[in-house]
Write a protein that holds these residues in place. Structure first.
Motif, PDB file in Angstrom:
ATOM      1  N   GLY A  68      53.804  35.224  40.427  1.00 34.12           N
ATOM      2  CA  GLY A  68      54.864  35.444  39.358  1.00 34.12           C
ATOM      3  C   GLY A  68      54.070  35.699  38.308  1.00 34.12           C
ATOM      4  O   GLY A  68      53.071  34.776  38.247  1.00 34.12           O
ATOM      5  N   ARG A  95      59.191  35.463  37.706  1.00 30.99           N
ATOM      6  CA  ARG A  95      59.016  36.675  37.189  1.00 30.99           C
ATOM      7  C   ARG A  95      59.828  36.534  35.517  1.00 30.99           C
ATOM      8  O   ARG A  95      60.833  36.390  35.396  1.00 30.99           O
ATOM      9  N   SER A  99      54.331  40.981  41.145  1.00 30.21           N
ATOM     10  CA  SER A  99      55.247  40.661  39.795  1.00 30.21           C
ATOM     11  C   SER A  99      54.465  41.767  38.853  1.00 30.21           C
ATOM     12  O   SER A  99      53.425  41.787  38.738  1.00 30.21           O
ATOM     13  N   GLY A 142      58.099  31.946  41.102  1.00 27.92           N
ATOM     14  CA  GLY A 142      58.608  32.598  39.899  1.00 27.92           C
ATOM     15  C   GLY A 142      58.260  31.970  38.399  1.00 27.92           C
ATOM     16  O   GLY A 142      58.169  30.687  38.555  1.00 27.92           O
ATOM     17  N   ALA A 192      63.647  42.482  44.145  1.00 22.60           N
ATOM     18  CA  ALA A 192      63.813  42.025  42.707  1.00 22.60           C
ATOM     19  C   ALA A 192      64.888  42.983  42.038  1.00 22.60           C
ATOM     20  O   ALA A 192      65.376  44.120  42.322  1.00 22.60           O
ATOM     21  N   HIS A 201      58.359  37.823  46.883  1.00 20.71           N
ATOM     22  CA  HIS A 201      57.999  36.580  46.643  1.00 20.71           C
ATOM     23  C   HIS A 201      57.889  35.664  47.910  1.00 20.71           C
ATOM     24  O   HIS A 201      59.127  35.910  48.697  1.00 20.71           O
ATOM     25  N   ASP A 215      58.916  44.226  42.490  1.00 17.62           N
ATOM     26  CA  ASP A 215      59.290  43.765  41.225  1.00 17.62           C
ATOM     27  C   ASP A 215      59.433  45.060  40.108  1.00 17.62           C
ATOM     28  O   ASP A 215      58.958  45.971  40.611  1.00 17.62           O
ATOM     29  N   ASP A 221      59.954  34.961  44.396  1.00 15.72           N
ATOM     30  CA  ASP A 221      58.815  34.840  43.588  1.00 15.72           C
ATOM     31  C   ASP A 221      59.392  35.492  42.466  1.00 15.72           C
ATOM     32  O   ASP A 221      60.316  36.081  42.690  1.00 15.72           O
ATOM     33  N   ASP A 258      62.703  32.656  42.223  1.00 14.84           N
ATOM     34  CA  ASP A 258      62.854  33.524  41.227  1.00 14.84           C
ATOM     35  C   ASP A 258      63.441  32.603  39.959  1.00 14.84           C
ATOM     36  O   ASP A 258      64.467  31.879  40.387  1.00 14.84           O
TER      37      ASP A 258
END
Length: 411
Positions: free
Chosen positions: A190, A50, A144, A234, A376, A34, A92, A49, A278
């Protein structure tokens, strides 16, 4: 999504392509999930950056044959995951059961023109790369992943044809999904998915962008929405018509909420030079969003916001200069946040928060110089799995999975 300030070596072609598209993807480590917001200046703020489906996850000993036994509460490093090719990184992770865990990322991270998106699957014994189908040009960086069921996995990122990449599938393979509304210059960071809806978020022409599909035409018919100036990194779904997307406006954090009436910008604390990467939703009355705030010297301070059903409140994490990348939870009020701590760059870094108390969890002390970034994190079946990469002293990437939590007797 910059992790090691003295090694912020983004290939020149990445910068040129971003500028030509009028969508500069902020100075960042090329392997980050992200994107990290770029700091425009001290006076103005940065521009940055789900949804993970909770489920049953890998047993403590299942992640790798090389899992280390560490003290209670530490991060147990499990070594390379999908045995990616050189310069591979995971962006991710999502899990459904002890034999159904998914991770996405890229290989050849330093080569913008030849990097290759990767989907890898843990089947309870080993990590196996899953093929990407239905596209002759191929995927670039996959940022993602969302898991609805063993037969419905979603991934988003970049396509080598200049369009965002959206794929759906299972362990037999993921197939690229056509989204007619997408166009060159759009960027997706995302994806969130449930049984009734899939949502991807990013940016278009400098404004927040959302693409969604649901109902009986899920995956076939899409709608798109635009938001205020800024980018989204996200997204999380909290119900059939409820969810959150987070990012920044270029000067402050941006939060969008999904309701039955569509997407609308939501009030958050005014935080100059702040951004969000996120978000994790426990339901309509509980969520957590993480990101950072640029300090005057260019360093990044952690930013954590929590939602109690009425308003977003800023929390006070213990680390002052760590970068926060991903967040997950157990659905019962405990959250884990993965990232990078420049003061302990060689060790994995995760924060645990139960709503009142913080704990800092660190991985092993290595024998060689390296930088670990956990991009992540997902919580499944009582175990927390973080993914990312190791950057060695020669600037080579290696994909990485770490398990967070107490060691067990069978280890």
């Amino acid at each position: 999504m910059t992790r090691r300030l003295v090694r912020r070596a983004v290939p020149l072609c990445v910068l040129v392509v971003g500028l030509l598209a009028a969508h500069f993807l902020r100075a960042t480590s090329v392997a980050h999930a992200h994107v990290v917001p770029a700091r425009a200046s001290v006076k103005s703020s940065p521009s940055p950056d789900r949804d993970q489906t909770s489920g049953r996850g890998p047993s403590a000993a299942a992640l790798s044959e090389t899992t280390s036994v560490l003290a209670d509460g530490e991060v147990a490093e499990s070594g390379p995951t999908g045995r990616l090719q050189p310069d591979g990184s995971l962006s991710d992770v999502a899990g459904l059961s002890p034999s159904d865990v998914w991770a996405v990322g890229q290989q050849s991270a330093w080569d913008f023109w030849r990097n290759r998106g990767v989907v890898t699957h843990w089947d309870g014994v080993s990590w196996v790369e899953v093929p990407l189908r239905g596209d002759s040009t191929g995927a670039g960086h996959l940022r993602s992943v969302a898991a609805v069921s063993s037969g419905e996995i979603w991934a988003v990122g970049d396509g080598h044809d200049g369009l965002p990449y959206v794929a759906r599938g299972s362990k037999d393979g993921l197939t690229r999904v056509g989204v007619p509304q997408l166009r060159p210059g759009d960027w997706l960071g995302g994806v969130a998915a449930s049984a009734s809806r899939v949502v991807a978020v990013g940016t278009r022409d400098g404004r927040a962008f959302m693409a969604a599909s649901g109902g009986s035409a899920k995956g076939a018919a899409w709608t798109t929405d635009g938001g205020p100036e800024g980018s989204l990194y996200g997204v999380a779904l909290a119900g059939r018509s409820d969810g959150w997307a987070v990012g920044d406006t270029g000067t402050r954090p941006l939060v969008m909420r999904l309701t039955a009436d569509g997407w609308k910008e939501w009030d958050v604390p005014e935080i100059d030079r702040g951004f969000l990467r996120d978000v994790y939703a426990e339901g309509r009355k509980g969520a957590i969003a993480i990101g950072g705030v640029y300090d005057a010297d260019g360093s990044i301070m952690p930013l954590v916001l929590t939602w109690n059903g009425r308003r977003w409140t800023r929390e006070d994490p213990p680390e002052r200069h760590a970068e926060l990348y991903g967040v997950t939870g157990d659905g019962a009020g405990t959250f884990w946040i993965s990232g990078y701590d420049p003061a302990h760059a060689a060790r994995g870094f995760v924060l645990r928060y139960d709503g009142s108390r913080w704990a800092t969890l660190r991985g092993q002390v290595p024998s060689k110089d390296r930088t670990v970034r956990l991009q992540a994190v997902a919580h499944v079946a009582g175990h927390t799995i973080a993914v990312g990469h190791v950057l060695d002293d020669a600037d080579h990437y290696s994909d990485l999975v770490e398990r967070v939590g107490p060691a067990t007797r069978d280890e």
